[in-house]
Every structure is written in C-alpha cells, then in structure tokens.
Design an enzyme around this catalytic site. Structure first.
Site, PDB file in Angstrom:
ATOM      1  N   GLU A  58      19.125  53.520 -38.649  1.00  0.00           N
ATOM      2  CA  GLU A  58      17.728  53.168 -38.351  1.00  0.00           C
ATOM      3  C   GLU A  58      16.788  53.996 -39.217  1.00  0.00           C
ATOM      4  O   GLU A  58      17.191  54.900 -39.937  1.00  0.00           O
ATOM      5  CB  GLU A  58      17.412  53.452 -36.865  1.00  0.00           C
ATOM      6  CG  GLU A  58      17.293  52.229 -35.979  1.00  0.00           C
ATOM      7  CD  GLU A  58      15.985  51.461 -36.169  1.00  0.00           C
ATOM      8  OE1 GLU A  58      15.221  51.788 -37.106  1.00  0.00           O
ATOM      9  OE2 GLU A  58      15.734  50.532 -35.385  1.00  0.00           O
TER      10      GLU A  58
ATOM     11  N   ARG B 209      15.137  57.977 -24.250  1.00  0.00           N
ATOM     12  CA  ARG B 209      15.239  58.605 -25.565  1.00  0.00           C
ATOM     13  C   ARG B 209      14.170  58.006 -26.472  1.00  0.00           C
ATOM     14  O   ARG B 209      13.678  56.906 -26.240  1.00  0.00           O
ATOM     15  CB  ARG B 209      16.617  58.377 -26.193  1.00  0.00           C
ATOM     16  CG  ARG B 209      16.906  56.927 -26.596  1.00  0.00           C
ATOM     17  CD  ARG B 209      18.136  56.854 -27.490  1.00  0.00           C
ATOM     18  NE  ARG B 209      18.541  55.504 -27.835  1.00  0.00           N
ATOM     19  CZ  ARG B 209      18.011  54.776 -28.829  1.00  0.00           C
ATOM     20  NH1 ARG B 209      17.021  55.268 -29.542  1.00  0.00           N
ATOM     21  NH2 ARG B 209      18.461  53.573 -29.096  1.00  0.00           N
TER      22      ARG B 209
ATOM     23  N   ASN C 147      12.916  56.249 -29.909  1.00  0.00           N
ATOM     24  CA  ASN C 147      13.454  55.247 -30.823  1.00  0.00           C
ATOM     25  C   ASN C 147      12.628  55.273 -32.112  1.00  0.00           C
ATOM     26  O   ASN C 147      12.406  56.333 -32.668  1.00  0.00           O
ATOM     27  CB  ASN C 147      13.464  53.872 -30.139  1.00  0.00           C
ATOM     28  CG  ASN C 147      14.410  52.894 -30.809  1.00  0.00           C
ATOM     29  OD1 ASN C 147      15.530  53.260 -31.159  1.00  0.00           O
ATOM     30  ND2 ASN C 147      13.977  51.661 -30.983  1.00  0.00           N
TER      31      ASN C 147
ATOM     32  N   ASN D   5       9.762  49.681 -30.916  1.00  0.00           N
ATOM     33  CA  ASN D   5      10.364  49.535 -32.240  1.00  0.00           C
ATOM     34  C   ASN D   5       9.338  49.553 -33.360  1.00  0.00           C
ATOM     35  O   ASN D   5       8.562  50.489 -33.475  1.00  0.00           O
ATOM     36  CB  ASN D   5      11.268  48.306 -32.276  1.00  0.00           C
ATOM     37  CG  ASN D   5      12.735  48.683 -32.375  1.00  0.00           C
ATOM     38  OD1 ASN D   5      13.110  49.559 -33.154  1.00  0.00           O
ATOM     39  ND2 ASN D   5      13.578  48.052 -31.580  1.00  0.00           N
TER      40      ASN D   5
ATOM     41  N   ASP E  74      13.031  44.103 -34.910  1.00  0.00           N
ATOM     42  CA  ASP E  74      13.360  45.525 -34.760  1.00  0.00           C
ATOM     43  C   ASP E  74      12.375  46.345 -35.589  1.00  0.00           C
ATOM     44  O   ASP E  74      11.191  46.290 -35.335  1.00  0.00           O
ATOM     45  CB  ASP E  74      14.826  45.718 -35.165  1.00  0.00           C
ATOM     46  CG  ASP E  74      15.453  46.981 -34.617  1.00  0.00           C
ATOM     47  OD1 ASP E  74      14.768  48.017 -34.584  1.00  0.00           O
ATOM     48  OD2 ASP E  74      16.647  46.963 -34.244  1.00  0.00           O
TER      49      ASP E  74
END
Length: 292
Positions: free
Chosen positions: A18, A101, A103, A149, A199
């Site tokens: 990512e 968490r 991202n 995202n 995403d």
C-alpha cells in the site's frame, strides 16, 4: 483506453502492499506492507531494495523536508528515520480503540498529514479520518468511516477527494487550504459492484484521478468533474491497492497490490499478487508530493 504495458518493479511479494510515495530527492519509491509493519524502499537505478520494520502495522507514510518520515501506524502517528532506524511516537487519537488501525494517508497542499482508520475486523463505521497539523495537534475530519482510503487534493487546492471503500464512491469536499476545514460533501464518482472497491488514488497534472480497484484487477483514470472513466490499466492481480507517479519526470505510475485474503487457488492463479508494478512513460505526469 486500456494500457497493459506494466512491469514488475522487483521480485518481492507483499501481504498488503500500500501507500506508494515517490521520494524525489533520493529518486526512489517507498511503499508499505501493512500487516507485517514494513516500509520498503527501492532505487530503480541501483536496484537496491531496503526494508525497515516498524514494529507494528503501518498504514501510510509521508516524507518530511528533512528526509525523515511521518507514519500512520496501528497505534497513531509516529516520526520515523529510515537512516537512523528510529520510531518516535507523536500522537495516538485512537488509544481508546485498540481494535482499530490506521490505513491510507497523505499530505495535503499545506503539508498537514491526513490519515484514516478502520476496524481490524472490518466493523462498519468504526473508523475516522484525522488531520495531523504541523504543531502535532490532531483533529477529526470525518467520522463513521468503515475503511478509510484514498486521498487527493485538486490542483487549485479547493477540493479534497476521499474514499471510504465500502461505499464504492469517491466524494469531494470543499477544502480550505489555510485551515484544513472541509465542507459540502458530494459524490463525484460512483463505482459498480463489478468494478470492485475503490482503494488508494493519486491525481495527475490534468486534475484527473487515478484510482486503484481492490478486487477489480485494475487502475482507472477518471474525470472527477464528470465521473467519466478515461482509461484503465489492467493488471495481473485482483487486489490493486494504490498508485502514485514517480520517476525523474514523474510520468511513471507505480502501483501496489495485495495477496492477503486470497484462497490457495486464487494465489496459484495470481502469482504476482502482492507485487509492486510500474507503467513507465505514461505520457501523463503526476504532481509533486507535498511534504510535512
């Protein structure tokens, strides 16, 4: 228009690749592997690949003027020096939410670091989007987020584009570059079930958005003013996670992917799942990455 001239950057597969960031000063690509908490660095000229283990899950990184990083780790914002191999806590706005968490995240045009959270067990609405200011104060910008995202800012710095993946939407907010205030949310791009989930994303010099599609096998370039899909890059992995422009001329598109959650059969069918890809000489340039 389809573009399929992708290449593998290096022989390495991430669990959940990512957050690619081009380091213009060092002419290298940085990205993260979220689940094992790794920050990866690759120099396309020397071919040197370096991995730094942060000690916890890492969602996103941004480069500071010093060359060090700001990172959104599982437990909040941290300052990281890859050279000195240090991780220093800054702030944890969700210390009371151990099941969450961080991202995706990115710097805004004023150099503030924005990053969002999500539930490790995908609980709906458990996350939020936060802004870390230069003075290290943290504010909530969007709440009731399921999977925070992609982020991008318009070229005139008047709009923030944002993705909460399960909505299958890219939304826009009016954005005040001086204060970081966002208002007037509206949908600018709507994806269908067959597209997968939007995403990570980046913006190019024309103001068009390049959006990675999780379970969509592609990156698409869309016009946020009309919602029109302009072109797509088909890839050999289903779980495409994010993209950014890099290279000396900022016209190479680096694309991250994931293999987490794939069945044994899917892994066999997607031997390149989790790899970092690049499409060179796209003919379109990105914009420089703001620094904190």
């Amino acid at each position: 228009m389809n573009q399929n001239n992708w290449e593998i950057v290096l022989e390495h597969s991430c669990q959940l690749g990512e957050g690619p960031v081009w380091d213009a000063e060092k002419q290298r690509i940085l990205w993260v592997d979220i689940l094992p908490g790794e920050i990866h660095s690759f120099d396309p000229v020397s071919r040197e690949h370096w991995v730094f283990k942060t000690g916890q899950m890492v969602g996103a990184i941004a480069i500071q003027p010093s060359g060090d990083l700001i990172a959104a780790l599982q437990h909040g914002f941290h300052a990281i020096s890859l050279e000195n191999e240090t991780v220093v806590p800054i702030a944890d706005p969700e210390v009371h939410l151990p099941g969450n968490r961080f991202n995706d995240g990115k710097c805004d045009p004023a150099g503030r670091f924005w990053a969002g959270t999500m539930s490790i067990t995908d609980e709906p609405g458990a996350g939020a989007l936060y802004m870390l200011d230069q003075n290290h104060s943290v504010s909530v910008k969007v709440d009731n987020v399921t999977c925070s995202n992609g982020l991008a800012w318009s070229l005139d710095h008047r709009l923030l584009y944002y993705i909460d993946s399960p909505t299958r939407q890219v939304v826009a907010y009016d954005y005040d570059v001086h204060t970081g205030t966002i208002t007037n949310k509206r949908v600018v791009i709507q994806f269908e079930e067959a597209d997968g989930f939007p995403d990570g994303m980046t913006i190019d010099e024309k103001g068009m958005l390049w959006i990675a599609l999780w379970d969509g096998w592609k990156v698409v370039r869309c016009n946020p003013n009309t919602g029109e899909r302009l072109q797509q890059i088909d890839l050999p992995a289903a779980r495409i996670t994010s993209c950014t422009f890099g290279g000396a001329s900022l016209d190479d598109l680096y694309i991250t992917s994931a293999k987490t959650g794939l069945s044994q059969q899917e892994l066999a069918e997607q031997p390149l799942a989790g790899y970092l890809f690049v499409v060179k000489n796209t003919g379109i340039k990105g914009v420089g990455t703001p620094e904190l």
